[in-house]
Design a protein around this motif. Structure first.
Motif, PDB file in Angstrom:
ATOM      1  N   LEU A   1       0.658  -1.411   0.110  1.00 37.10           N
ATOM      2  CA  LEU A   1       0.016  -0.118  -0.053  1.00 37.10           C
ATOM      3  C   LEU A   1       0.790   1.211  -0.014  1.00 37.10           C
ATOM      4  O   LEU A   1       0.613   2.280  -0.814  1.00 37.10           O
ATOM      5  N   CYS A   2       1.898   1.251   0.824  1.00 35.78           N
ATOM      6  CA  CYS A   2       2.789   2.441   0.689  1.00 35.78           C
ATOM      7  C   CYS A   2       3.595   2.612  -0.451  1.00 35.78           C
ATOM      8  O   CYS A   2       3.656   3.649  -0.869  1.00 35.78           O
ATOM      9  N   ALA A   3       3.982   1.637  -1.002  1.00 34.75           N
ATOM     10  CA  ALA A   3       4.676   1.594  -2.285  1.00 34.75           C
ATOM     11  C   ALA A   3       4.033   2.132  -3.480  1.00 34.75           C
ATOM     12  O   ALA A   3       4.168   2.950  -4.075  1.00 34.75           O
ATOM     13  N   ILE A   4       2.632   1.658  -3.537  1.00 36.60           N
ATOM     14  CA  ILE A   4       1.556   1.877  -4.521  1.00 36.60           C
ATOM     15  C   ILE A   4       0.990   3.577  -4.282  1.00 36.60           C
ATOM     16  O   ILE A   4       1.333   4.317  -5.402  1.00 36.60           O
ATOM     17  N   ILE A   5       1.162   3.993  -3.058  1.00 36.28           N
ATOM     18  CA  ILE A   5       0.798   5.293  -3.003  1.00 36.28           C
ATOM     19  C   ILE A   5       2.036   6.188  -2.961  1.00 36.28           C
ATOM     20  O   ILE A   5       1.708   7.352  -3.794  1.00 36.28           O
ATOM     21  N   GLY A   6       3.144   5.960  -2.677  1.00 41.51           N
ATOM     22  CA  GLY A   6       4.332   6.577  -3.089  1.00 41.51           C
ATOM     23  C   GLY A   6       4.704   6.820  -4.642  1.00 41.51           C
ATOM     24  O   GLY A   6       4.849   7.623  -5.037  1.00 41.51           O
ATOM     25  N   LEU A   7       4.494   5.399  -5.264  1.00 38.45           N
ATOM     26  CA  LEU A   7       4.679   5.621  -6.729  1.00 38.45           C
ATOM     27  C   LEU A   7       3.592   6.524  -7.397  1.00 38.45           C
ATOM     28  O   LEU A   7       4.153   7.236  -8.502  1.00 38.45           O
ATOM     29  N   SER A   8       2.334   6.576  -6.671  1.00 37.69           N
ATOM     30  CA  SER A   8       1.292   7.195  -7.670  1.00 37.69           C
ATOM     31  C   SER A   8       1.693   8.843  -7.212  1.00 37.69           C
ATOM     32  O   SER A   8       1.486   9.562  -8.081  1.00 37.69           O
ATOM     33  N   LEU A   9       2.199   9.092  -6.005  1.00 37.54           N
ATOM     34  CA  LEU A   9       2.476  10.731  -5.597  1.00 37.54           C
ATOM     35  C   LEU A   9       3.831  10.914  -6.588  1.00 37.54           C
ATOM     36  O   LEU A   9       3.813  12.065  -7.036  1.00 37.54           O
ATOM     37  N   LEU A  10       4.635   9.961  -6.682  1.00 36.56           N
ATOM     38  CA  LEU A  10       5.790  10.302  -7.681  1.00 36.56           C
ATOM     39  C   LEU A  10       5.435  10.435  -9.090  1.00 36.56           C
ATOM     40  O   LEU A  10       6.037  11.603  -9.624  1.00 36.56           O
TER      41      LEU A  10
ATOM     42  N   LEU B   1       2.475  11.840 -10.128  1.00 33.79           N
ATOM     43  CA  LEU B   1       2.014  12.959  -9.995  1.00 33.79           C
ATOM     44  C   LEU B   1       2.946  14.295 -10.106  1.00 33.79           C
ATOM     45  O   LEU B   1       2.786  15.330 -10.589  1.00 33.79           O
ATOM     46  N   ALA B   2       4.164  14.032  -9.189  1.00 33.95           N
ATOM     47  CA  ALA B   2       4.965  15.241  -8.906  1.00 33.95           C
ATOM     48  C   ALA B   2       5.584  15.084 -10.419  1.00 33.95           C
ATOM     49  O   ALA B   2       6.088  16.195 -10.917  1.00 33.95           O
ATOM     50  N   ILE B   3       6.299  14.187 -11.138  1.00 36.95           N
ATOM     51  CA  ILE B   3       6.780  14.312 -12.434  1.00 36.95           C
ATOM     52  C   ILE B   3       6.047  14.994 -13.351  1.00 36.95           C
ATOM     53  O   ILE B   3       6.350  15.651 -14.132  1.00 36.95           O
ATOM     54  N   ARG B   4       4.667  14.574 -13.355  1.00 36.33           N
ATOM     55  CA  ARG B   4       3.802  15.156 -14.130  1.00 36.33           C
ATOM     56  C   ARG B   4       3.625  16.570 -13.998  1.00 36.33           C
ATOM     57  O   ARG B   4       3.874  17.371 -14.949  1.00 36.33           O
ATOM     58  N   ASP B   5       3.658  17.157 -12.920  1.00 32.98           N
ATOM     59  CA  ASP B   5       3.829  18.540 -12.207  1.00 32.98           C
ATOM     60  C   ASP B   5       5.114  19.028 -12.727  1.00 32.98           C
ATOM     61  O   ASP B   5       4.897  20.362 -13.273  1.00 32.98           O
ATOM     62  N   ALA B   6       6.233  18.340 -12.614  1.00 34.30           N
ATOM     63  CA  ALA B   6       7.406  19.156 -13.120  1.00 34.30           C
ATOM     64  C   ALA B   6       7.242  19.243 -14.649  1.00 34.30           C
ATOM     65  O   ALA B   6       7.766  20.372 -15.132  1.00 34.30           O
ATOM     66  N   PHE B   7       6.674  18.238 -15.372  1.00 35.40           N
ATOM     67  CA  PHE B   7       6.693  18.553 -16.760  1.00 35.40           C
ATOM     68  C   PHE B   7       5.905  19.612 -17.166  1.00 35.40           C
ATOM     69  O   PHE B   7       6.066  20.394 -18.357  1.00 35.40           O
ATOM     70  N   LEU B   8       4.728  19.859 -16.441  1.00 38.04           N
ATOM     71  CA  LEU B   8       3.954  20.940 -16.691  1.00 38.04           C
ATOM     72  C   LEU B   8       4.525  22.379 -16.555  1.00 38.04           C
ATOM     73  O   LEU B   8       4.428  23.224 -17.265  1.00 38.04           O
TER      74      LEU B   8
ATOM     75  N   TRP C   1       5.874  19.378  -2.645  1.00 33.38           N
ATOM     76  CA  TRP C   1       5.034  18.695  -1.649  1.00 33.38           C
ATOM     77  C   TRP C   1       4.619  17.163  -2.153  1.00 33.38           C
ATOM     78  O   TRP C   1       4.764  16.254  -1.369  1.00 33.38           O
ATOM     79  N   LEU C   2       4.591  16.902  -3.296  1.00 31.04           N
ATOM     80  CA  LEU C   2       4.026  15.555  -3.974  1.00 31.04           C
ATOM     81  C   LEU C   2       5.403  14.787  -3.775  1.00 31.04           C
ATOM     82  O   LEU C   2       5.472  13.619  -3.384  1.00 31.04           O
TER      83      LEU C   2
ATOM     84  N   ALA D   1       5.988  13.945  -0.003  1.00 29.35           N
ATOM     85  CA  ALA D   1       5.148  12.863   0.274  1.00 29.35           C
ATOM     86  C   ALA D   1       5.336  11.584  -0.225  1.00 29.35           C
ATOM     87  O   ALA D   1       5.473  10.594   0.107  1.00 29.35           O
ATOM     88  N   ALA D   2       5.948  11.430  -1.689  1.00 23.55           N
ATOM     89  CA  ALA D   2       6.290  10.318  -2.299  1.00 23.55           C
ATOM     90  C   ALA D   2       7.607   9.653  -1.708  1.00 23.55           C
ATOM     91  O   ALA D   2       7.384   8.431  -1.450  1.00 23.55           O
ATOM     92  N   ILE D   3       8.280  10.417  -1.414  1.00 26.47           N
ATOM     93  CA  ILE D   3       9.550   9.856  -0.600  1.00 26.47           C
ATOM     94  C   ILE D   3       9.316   9.557   0.573  1.00 26.47           C
ATOM     95  O   ILE D   3       9.727   8.441   1.320  1.00 26.47           O
ATOM     96  N   ALA D   4       8.305  10.041   1.592  1.00 25.46           N
ATOM     97  CA  ALA D   4       7.798   9.558   2.769  1.00 25.46           C
ATOM     98  C   ALA D   4       7.260   7.965   2.787  1.00 25.46           C
ATOM     99  O   ALA D   4       7.530   7.225   3.391  1.00 25.46           O
ATOM    100  N   PHE D   5       6.214   7.888   1.674  1.00 19.92           N
ATOM    101  CA  PHE D   5       5.793   6.767   1.356  1.00 19.92           C
ATOM    102  C   PHE D   5       6.566   5.464   1.281  1.00 19.92           C
ATOM    103  O   PHE D   5       6.743   4.612   1.461  1.00 19.92           O
ATOM    104  N   LEU D   6       7.531   5.892  -0.060  1.00 17.74           N
ATOM    105  CA  LEU D   6       8.211   4.848  -0.356  1.00 17.74           C
ATOM    106  C   LEU D   6       9.533   4.639   0.686  1.00 17.74           C
ATOM    107  O   LEU D   6       9.682   3.335   0.844  1.00 17.74           O
ATOM    108  N   GLY D   7       9.640   5.709   1.463  1.00 22.56           N
ATOM    109  CA  GLY D   7      10.738   5.399   2.511  1.00 22.56           C
ATOM    110  C   GLY D   7      10.086   4.474   3.555  1.00 22.56           C
ATOM    111  O   GLY D   7      10.694   3.447   4.138  1.00 22.56           O
ATOM    112  N   THR D   8       8.827   4.702   3.625  1.00 26.44           N
ATOM    113  CA  THR D   8       8.024   3.756   4.740  1.00 26.44           C
ATOM    114  C   THR D   8       7.886   2.414   4.393  1.00 26.44           C
ATOM    115  O   THR D   8       8.053   1.389   4.941  1.00 26.44           O
TER     116      THR D   8
END
Length: 131
Positions: free
Chosen positions: A5-14, A16-23, A112-113, A116-123
């Motif tokens: 669950l943490c990995a899925i949430i972390g990857l999803s947030l990552l 979103l962060a990459i998508r935001d960086a491209f935008l 922030w995305l 949060a991604a790093i926090a979930f992936l770290g967990t």
């Protein structure tokens, strides 16, 4: 189960962060700059942090249409008073994805995305290492 669950949430947030960086990168390279005005502050209910106020900004795009948007970046220090003029940057083919042209409004959502991604992936990694 917690690790997955943490990995899925972390990857999803990552993602979103990459998508935001491209935008943001597209906005910086190809974005049209204009001036908008804060026309309202609307109350938004959040079940975790309670109610908050989000500015609504209006501007005229390159085709002459009036566009209204609410900034993605929200929180303490990001409020804008009604009647204030702000710099706006947007892509000509999607003015609804406009951003307020300040460091806080362009970079903070991605930051922030990512955090949060790093926090979930770290967990998830901690669960694997301690389990």
């Amino acid at each position: 189960m917690g690790m997955v669950l943490c990995a899925i949430i972390g990857l999803s947030l990552l993602v979103l962060a990459i998508r935001d960086a491209f935008l943001v990168n597209r906005l910086r390279r190809h974005g049209l700059r204009t001036e908008g005005m804060v026309i309202d502050n609307v109350r938004v209910e959040d079940s975790k942090s309670g109610p908050s106020w989000v500015p609504v900004i209006a501007f005229t795009d390159n085709l002459g249409y009036r566009v209204e948007f609410a900034p993605q970046a929200r929180g303490a220090g990001l409020g804008l008073s009604v009647g204030r003029r702000v710099g706006v940057i947007y892509l000509s083919h999607s003015p609804h994805k406009a951003r307020v042209r300040t460091w806080r409004h362009l970079i903070l959502p991605m930051f922030w995305l990512s955090f949060a991604a790093i926090a979930f992936l770290g967990t998830a990694v901690l669960i694997v290492l301690t389990g």
